[in-house]
Design a protein around this motif. Structure first.
Motif, mmCIF file in Angstrom:
data_model
loop_
_atom_site.group_PDB
_atom_site.id
_atom_site.type_symbol
_atom_site.label_atom_id
_atom_site.label_comp_id
_atom_site.label_asym_id
_atom_site.label_seq_id
_atom_site.Cartn_x
_atom_site.Cartn_y
_atom_site.Cartn_z
ATOM 1 N N THR A 24 0.846 -1.203 0.000
ATOM 2 C CA THR A 24 0.000 0.000 0.000
ATOM 3 C C THR A 24 0.881 1.253 0.000
ATOM 4 O OG1 THR A 24 -1.700 -1.222 1.195
ATOM 5 C CG2 THR A 24 -1.892 1.175 1.212
ATOM 6 N N PHE B 293 -3.617 2.725 -2.273
ATOM 7 C CA PHE B 293 -4.718 1.919 -1.741
ATOM 8 C C PHE B 293 -5.285 0.966 -2.789
ATOM 9 C CE2 PHE B 293 -9.287 1.362 -0.871
ATOM 10 C CZ PHE B 293 -9.177 0.718 0.349
ATOM 11 N N ASN B 294 -5.507 -0.273 -2.351
ATOM 12 C CA ASN B 294 -6.139 -1.279 -3.207
ATOM 13 C C ASN B 294 -7.090 -2.104 -2.330
ATOM 14 O OD1 ASN B 294 -6.314 -4.179 -4.201
ATOM 15 N ND2 ASN B 294 -5.390 -3.200 -5.973
ATOM 16 N N LEU C 133 -6.226 -4.435 0.966
ATOM 17 C CA LEU C 133 -6.806 -4.093 2.267
ATOM 18 C C LEU C 133 -7.449 -5.325 2.911
ATOM 19 C CD1 LEU C 133 -7.903 -1.788 4.348
ATOM 20 C CD2 LEU C 133 -10.042 -2.256 3.178
ATOM 21 N N LEU D 44 -2.528 1.778 7.112
ATOM 22 C CA LEU D 44 -3.746 1.072 6.713
ATOM 23 C C LEU D 44 -4.695 0.958 7.904
ATOM 24 C CD1 LEU D 44 -2.809 -1.944 4.413
ATOM 25 C CD2 LEU D 44 -4.542 -0.215 3.960
#
Lengths: 233, 43
Positions: free
Chosen positions: A56, A61-62, A66, A128
Motif C-alpha cells: 500500500t 490503496f487497493n 486491504l 492502513l
C-alpha cells in the motif's frame, strides 16, 4: 505516505518470514512439537500483514490488498500466535476444543472479510486501517480474535517466565519469554492506537516481531550446564 | 541442578518486570473491550 510507512512494514514482513522459517525449521527437527508449526503459521500471517502495508505504501490503496491485510494482519495473526502457546501449555482436551473453534472462527472471518464492502475511493492517510470497510460490522470481529491472542500469547509467555522465575532456573528462557511477552504487547497497543485514530501500528509491529525474534533466540539457546566435577571443584 | 549465578536484586527486578507486563496486558485487554463497546450498535 512517507517512506517510513513503507520501509517499516517491509522490514517487519521480511523479519517475520525469516522468523517463521527459523521456527518451522525447528518444527521439522522436532515434529512432535505442534506449537512450533502453529507459531510459524502465525508468523507467516504476520509477514503477509506487513507485506500488504508495504505494498500500500508503494502502490497506494487497493481494496483487495486491504482485505488480505485485514484478514491476516489485523484479525488472525495474534490469535494464531497465541494458539501456538496453547499447544505448548494447555491440556490436549483444551487444545482440541480451541483449535476447532479458532479454525471455524478464522474461516468465518475469511468469508466475512472477502464479502465485505470497501470504499474504492478511500484515501489512506498514513497507516492502513479498517475504516475503509463500508460493511462496518466486519470490524467487530477483530477485538475478539485479538483479546484471545493477547491472553494466550502474552499471558502464556508471562506464565512461563513466572515459572522459571519461581524455580530460579534457566534465566535465558525466562528473559526470552519476557521479550516475547513485551514483543506481543507492542502491536497490541499499536492496534489500539490505530483504532483511536493515532499512528503507531507499523512501529508497534516492527518492535513486536523484533523483540519476539530475539526472545525466541533466547529461549532456544543451548546453555552448557556445569558438570558435577566443575561444581564440586 | 545448580542455581544460576544471579543476585537477589536481579530476581527481584525480574519479578517487577513480570508484574509490570501483566499490568500492561490487562490495560491492553481493557482497551480492547472499550473498542468492542464503542462498536456495538446499542452502546
Amino acid at each position: 505516505m512517507s517512506a517510513i510507512n513503507t520501509l517499516l512494514p517491509l522490514a517487519s514482513s521480511i523479519l517475520s518470514f525469516v522468523f517463521a522459517a527459523a521456527v518451522f525449521q525447528r518444527y521439522v527437527r522436532r515434529p512432535t512439537r505442534k506449537s512450533l508449526l502453529v507459531w510459524s503459521i502465525g508468523l507467516v500471517f504476520y509477514g503477509i500483514g506487513g507485506a500488504c502495508e508495504a505494498l500500500t505504501g508503494v502502490f497506494g490503496f487497493n481494496p483487495l490488498v486491504l482485505k488480505i491485510w485485514y484478514l491476516f494482519g489485523a484479525i488472525l495473526v495474534a490469535a494464531w500466535l497465541g494458539q501456538g502457546t496453547v499447544f505448548l501449555l494447555a491440556p490436549d482436551r483444551w487444545v482440541r476444543f480451541t483449535t476447532i473453534l479458532l479454525v471455524g472462527a478464522s474461516l468465518f472471518a475469511m468469508f466475512a472479510v472477502m464479502m465485505a464492502g470497501v470504499d474504492p475511493n478511500y484515501t489512506v492517510s498514513a497507516e492502513l486501517t479498517g475504516r475503509a470497510f463500508t460493511t462496518t460490522w466486519v470490524r467487530m470481529l477483530t477485538p475478539f480474535f485479538n483479546i484471545y491472542g493477547t491472553v494466550t500469547l502474552v499471558g502464556g509467555a508471562l506464565y512461563s517466565a513466572w515459572l522459571f522465575w519461581r524455580k530460579r532456573v534457566l534465566p535465558h528462557r525466562m528473559i526470552g519469554n519476557i521479550l516475547i511477552a513485551t514483543g506481543a504487547l507492542a502491536p497490541a497497543f499499536g492496534g489500539v492506537l490505530s483504532r483511536f485514530g493515532l499512528p503507531g501500528l507499523y512501529l508497534g509491529e516492527f518492535v513486536g516481531v523484533f523483540l519476539m525474534y530475539i526472545g525466541f533466540l533466547q529461549t532456544t539457546v543451548t546453555v552448557a550446564q556445569p558438570t558435577a566435577t566443575s561444581v564440586a571443584g | 541442578m545448580p542455581r544460576p549465578e544471579h543476585s537477589e536484586a536481579y530476581w527481584t527486578a525480574i519479578k517487577y518486570v513480570i508484574l509490570a507486563l501483566t499490568g500492561l496486558m490487562i490495560v491492553a485487554l481493557v482497551l480492547a473491550l472499550v473498542i468492542v463497546l464503542r462498536l456495538v450498535p446499542w452502546s
